[in-house]
Design a protein around this motif. Structure first.
Motif, short mmCIF file in Angstrom:
data_model
loop_
_atom_site.label_atom_id
_atom_site.label_comp_id
_atom_site.label_asym_id
_atom_site.label_seq_id
_atom_site.Cartn_x
_atom_site.Cartn_y
_atom_site.Cartn_z
N ASP A 33 0.84 -1.19 0.00
CA ASP A 33 0.00 0.00 0.00
C ASP A 33 0.88 1.24 0.00
OD1 ASP A 33 -2.38 -1.59 0.39
OD2 ASP A 33 -1.60 -1.97 2.39
N ARG A 35 0.72 5.51 0.27
CA ARG A 35 -0.23 6.53 0.73
C ARG A 35 0.45 7.87 0.91
NH1 ARG A 35 0.82 6.43 6.42
NH2 ARG A 35 2.25 4.73 6.80
N ASP A 108 -4.39 7.21 -1.64
CA ASP A 108 -3.80 5.88 -1.51
C ASP A 108 -3.85 5.10 -2.81
OD1 ASP A 108 -6.55 5.58 -1.30
OD2 ASP A 108 -6.41 3.79 -0.08
N ASP A 143 3.92 0.97 2.52
CA ASP A 143 3.83 -0.02 3.60
C ASP A 143 3.73 -1.42 2.99
OD1 ASP A 143 3.46 2.00 5.60
OD2 ASP A 143 1.34 2.11 5.10
N TYR A 148 -0.32 -1.63 7.59
CA TYR A 148 -0.53 -0.19 7.51
C TYR A 148 0.24 0.53 8.62
CZ TYR A 148 -2.99 4.22 7.20
OH TYR A 148 -3.29 5.54 7.05
#
Length: 171
Positions: A33, A35, A108, A143, A148
């Motif tokens: 992920d 962001r 994101d 991540d 997260y």
């Protein structure tokens, strides 16, 4: 952690050999992920404008329907039960980022580590993070999938480049 000069003429933010552990599918999952925290609707719109300005290939869809890219405000103010739309962006033909419009205060997106093996692809990713980070003046953090809040690398606004944020030996 000084930059090693001489390799690639110093254009690479990160050297593949130094960070390849963060691109290991077993450790990171295949879809880490990425962001931009503390974002706004304006930041989302700036990213959409950047995609258009750079001429990156993109595809916006809601469920199965492919639609023209809307204004960020329209997407982010959709009904709570509406399908989460996504915007697929190809900074190069072989690298895909999928933006998910889940919250207006965080830009994101996912990247696919299977596409990001080797120095050339790493440079593409770093360049993509840099474009977004410089535009917004905010960090862009990556991540591991499902972890997260534990970024391993990201764009550092002060350094104006992508830096390692976790110790490669820890993993």
């Amino acid at each position: 952690m000084g930059r090693r000069s001489g390799q690639h003429g110093g254009v690479s933010d990160l050297l593949w050999d130094d960070v390849k552990c963060f691109f290991d599918l077993d450790l990171m999952g295949s879809l880490p992920d990425v962001r931009v925290p503390n974002a706004s609707v304006e930041d989302w719109q700036a990213v959409l404008d950047l995609v258009a300005e750079k001429g990156w290939k993109c595809q916006y869809s809601e469920g199965e329907r492919v639609l023209p890219v809307p204004r960020a405000k329209a997407v982010l103010s959709r009904a709570a039960d509406a399908e989460c739309p996504d915007l697929r962006v190809w900074p190069t033909a072989d690298v895909l980022a999928i933006f998910r419009f889940q919250a207006e205060d965080e830009v994101d997106f996912d990247v696919d580590l299977r596409e990001l093996q080797g120095q050339d692809r790493l440079d593409v990713l770093c360049g993509f993070f840099r474009e977004i980070g410089r535009l917004l003046g905010k960090p862009v953090l990556m991540d591991p999938e499902g972890e997260y809040g534990h970024p391993v690398l990201g764009f550092d606004v002060e350094a104006d480049r992508v830096v390692v944020l976790a110790d490669p030996q820890v993993r």
